[in-house]
Design a protein around this motif. Structure first.
Motif, mmCIF file in Angstrom:
data_model
loop_
_atom_site.group_PDB
_atom_site.id
_atom_site.type_symbol
_atom_site.label_atom_id
_atom_site.label_comp_id
_atom_site.label_asym_id
_atom_site.label_seq_id
_atom_site.Cartn_x
_atom_site.Cartn_y
_atom_site.Cartn_z
ATOM 1 N N LEU A 26 0.814 -1.211 0.000
ATOM 2 C CA LEU A 26 0.000 0.000 0.000
ATOM 3 C C LEU A 26 0.849 1.262 0.000
ATOM 4 C CD1 LEU A 26 -2.624 -1.031 2.710
ATOM 5 C CD2 LEU A 26 -2.896 -1.173 0.232
ATOM 6 N N ASN A 27 0.343 2.285 -0.689
ATOM 7 C CA ASN A 27 0.890 3.641 -0.577
ATOM 8 C C ASN A 27 0.046 4.388 0.451
ATOM 9 O OD1 ASN A 27 2.994 3.561 -2.494
ATOM 10 N ND2 ASN A 27 1.506 3.746 -4.173
ATOM 11 N N ILE A 28 0.681 4.893 1.507
ATOM 12 C CA ILE A 28 -0.064 5.530 2.597
ATOM 13 C C ILE A 28 0.408 6.971 2.776
ATOM 14 C CG2 ILE A 28 -0.591 5.478 5.066
ATOM 15 C CD1 ILE A 28 -0.180 2.440 4.946
ATOM 16 N N GLU A 29 -0.548 7.863 2.773
ATOM 17 C CA GLU A 29 -0.267 9.275 3.017
ATOM 18 C C GLU A 29 -1.088 9.742 4.218
ATOM 19 O OE1 GLU A 29 -0.778 13.673 0.919
ATOM 20 O OE2 GLU A 29 -1.309 11.858 -0.185
ATOM 21 N N VAL A 30 -0.412 10.283 5.228
ATOM 22 C CA VAL A 30 -1.092 10.746 6.437
ATOM 23 C C VAL A 30 -1.700 12.129 6.175
ATOM 24 C CG1 VAL A 30 -0.873 11.332 8.880
ATOM 25 C CG2 VAL A 30 0.465 9.439 7.929
ATOM 26 N N ILE A 31 -3.033 12.207 6.242
ATOM 27 C CA ILE A 31 -3.741 13.465 6.031
ATOM 28 C C ILE A 31 -3.843 14.251 7.332
ATOM 29 C CG2 ILE A 31 -5.876 14.544 5.216
ATOM 30 C CD1 ILE A 31 -4.312 13.025 3.060
ATOM 31 N N PHE A 32 -4.185 13.532 8.409
ATOM 32 C CA PHE A 32 -4.355 14.182 9.724
ATOM 33 C C PHE A 32 -3.990 13.172 10.800
ATOM 34 C CE2 PHE A 32 -7.232 15.471 13.298
ATOM 35 C CZ PHE A 32 -6.582 16.653 13.582
ATOM 36 N N GLU A 33 -3.102 13.556 11.719
ATOM 37 C CA GLU A 33 -2.618 12.628 12.734
ATOM 38 C C GLU A 33 -3.584 12.442 13.895
ATOM 39 O OE1 GLU A 33 1.227 13.822 14.005
ATOM 40 O OE2 GLU A 33 2.194 13.316 12.109
ATOM 41 N N PRO A 45 -10.299 11.915 15.048
ATOM 42 C CA PRO A 45 -9.613 10.703 14.574
ATOM 43 C C PRO A 45 -8.510 11.031 13.565
ATOM 44 C CG PRO A 45 -11.716 10.958 13.452
ATOM 45 C CD PRO A 45 -11.647 12.044 14.484
ATOM 46 N N ALA A 46 -7.557 10.113 13.469
ATOM 47 C CA ALA A 46 -6.508 10.234 12.456
ATOM 48 C C ALA A 46 -7.077 9.847 11.092
ATOM 49 C CB ALA A 46 -5.339 9.320 12.808
ATOM 50 N N ILE A 47 -6.596 10.501 10.016
ATOM 51 C CA ILE A 47 -7.083 10.246 8.653
ATOM 52 C C ILE A 47 -5.892 9.964 7.745
ATOM 53 C CG2 ILE A 47 -8.410 11.161 6.702
ATOM 54 C CD1 ILE A 47 -9.735 13.094 8.684
ATOM 55 N N ILE A 48 -5.991 8.896 6.964
ATOM 56 C CA ILE A 48 -4.926 8.566 6.009
ATOM 57 C C ILE A 48 -5.526 8.329 4.625
ATOM 58 C CG2 ILE A 48 -3.403 7.574 7.759
ATOM 59 C CD1 ILE A 48 -4.296 4.806 6.819
ATOM 60 N N GLU A 49 -4.750 8.627 3.613
ATOM 61 C CA GLU A 49 -5.125 8.370 2.211
ATOM 62 C C GLU A 49 -4.354 7.138 1.756
ATOM 63 O OE1 GLU A 49 -7.340 9.086 -1.131
ATOM 64 O OE2 GLU A 49 -7.290 10.504 0.543
#
Length: 281
Positions: A26-33, A45-49
Motif C-alpha cells: 500500500l501507498n499511505i499518506e497521512v492526512i491528519f494525525e 480521529p486520524a485520517i490517512i489516504e
C-alpha cells in the motif's frame, strides 16, 4: 481511499483489513494525525489516504481553505466540546418509560382491603429500594466523568438512614487524582452528582468518598479544633483558620460550641471565608 482511526497506526490497520493487503502493498499518506482533545473531549480521529501499489490513485481537486473555512472549523471544535459535556448529563437523565400493566377491576368490598395491604408492602419496598434507584446511573455517570480524566473507576453505595445519606465510595488505582488537594476534586464530584440527580435522590444526600479520605480528614479537623482552642486560651488572642470548606467549618463550630472560654464565628465571603476562634473576656 480514506481510512480513519483513533491513531495513525489504527487507521493503517483498518486499511489493511478492508483492502486485504499488507502495508508493503500500500501507498499511505497521512492526512491528519488526530488529536486527543482536552480530557478526551473534542478528540479527532486520524485520517490517512491509501492506494494500492500498481493501481492509479484517484485524483481529487485540491480545495483551498479560506479564512471562513478556518473559522467554521474552530466553531465546530467548540460545539463538539459543548455537546460532549451535555451528552454526559443527558445520558444520565434519560430513563425508559415503563408500561404499567392494567389491573382488573375488583369488587368494591375487596378493594379497600387489598389497597391497604398493597400500600403497606409498597411503602416497605420503596423505603428499601429508594436510595438505590439511581445507583446504576450514578455509577455510569462517575465512570464516564472519570474516563475523561483518564482514570478507570467503580463505585460502591452504602445507605445511612439515620443521616439520610447515600455514601458513594469511588474505587480506583489512583485515589489522589480523585481526591485532589484538600479534597477539592472529591467535593466537586459530590456537588456535580447532587445537582445532576437532584430530582431522583428522594431527599437523600449523595456523599462521595475515596480511599477513606473523609474519615481521615475529619480526624485532622478535630485535632486542629482542639489545638487551636488550647492556643487561644494560652495566648488569649484570636486565631484565624482559612482554607476550610463550609462542612469543615461546621465541624469546628460544633466541637467548640460547649467550651465556655472561647467563641467561634465565620467571616468573609467564599472562597476567602475564614473561621475565627477568640477568647472570651
Amino acid at each position: 481511499m480514506r481510512f480513519t482511526g483513533k491513531t495513525v497506526e489504527e487507521a493503517k490497520g483498518n486499511a489493511c483489513l478492508k483492502l486485504e493487503k499488507t502495508l508493503k502493498e500500500l501507498n499511505i499518506e497521512v492526512i491528519f494525525e488526530g488529536t486527543k482533545g482536552f480530557l478526551g473531549i473534542g478528540a479527532k480521529p486520524a485520517i490517512i489516504e491509501v492506494s494500492v501499489i500498481g493501481e492509479e490513485p484517484e485524483v481529487k481537486p485540491e480545495v483551498k481553505r479560506t479564512r471562513n473555512d478556518e473559522r467554521r472549523h474552530e466553531n465546530e471544535k467548540k460545539t463538539t466540546v459543548k455537546k460532549a459535556a451535555k451528552d454526559v448529563v443527558k445520558k444520565t437523565e434519560e430513563k425508559p418509560k415503563e408500561k404499567k400493566p392494567r389491573r382488573k377491576k375488583e369488587p368494591e368490598m375487596k378493594v379497600a382491603e387489598t389497597s391497604a395491604r398493597r400500600t403497606e408492602t409498597e411503602e416497605k419496598s420503596e423505603k428499601q429500594q429508594r436510595p438505590f434507584t439511581i445507583g446504576e446511573k450514578v455509577d455510569a455517570y462517575i465512570r464516564e466523568l472519570t474516563i475523561k480524566m483518564g482514570i478507570e473507576t467503580k463505585t460502591e453505595l452504602t445507605v445511612d438512614e439515620s443521616e439520610r445519606q447515600v455514601l458513594v465510595n469511588i474505587i480506583c488505582d489512583e485515589p489522589t487524582l480523585i481526591i485532589g488537594k484538600r479534597g477539592i476534586v472529591l467535593d466537586a464530584v459530590q456537588t456535580i452528582i447532587n445537582a445532576t440527580f437532584n430530582k431522583e435522590k428522594n431527599g437523600y444526600w449523595l456523599k462521595t468518598d475515596c480511599d477513606g479520605y473523609r474519615e481521615k480528614r475529619a480526624k485532622t479537623i478535630e485535632n486542629l479544633a482542639f489545638r487551636t482552642a488550647k492556643t487561644v486560651k494560652r495566648n488569649k488572642r484570636k486565631v484565624y483558620l482559612d482554607r476550610l470548606s463550609s462542612a469543615e467549618r461546621r465541624i469546628i463550630h460544633s466541637l467548640l460550641q460547649h467550651d465556655e472560654e472561647i467563641e467561634t464565628f465565620s467571616e468573609g465571603r467564599e472562597p476567602n471565608r475564614k473561621l475565627v476562634v477568640y477568647y472570651k473576656r
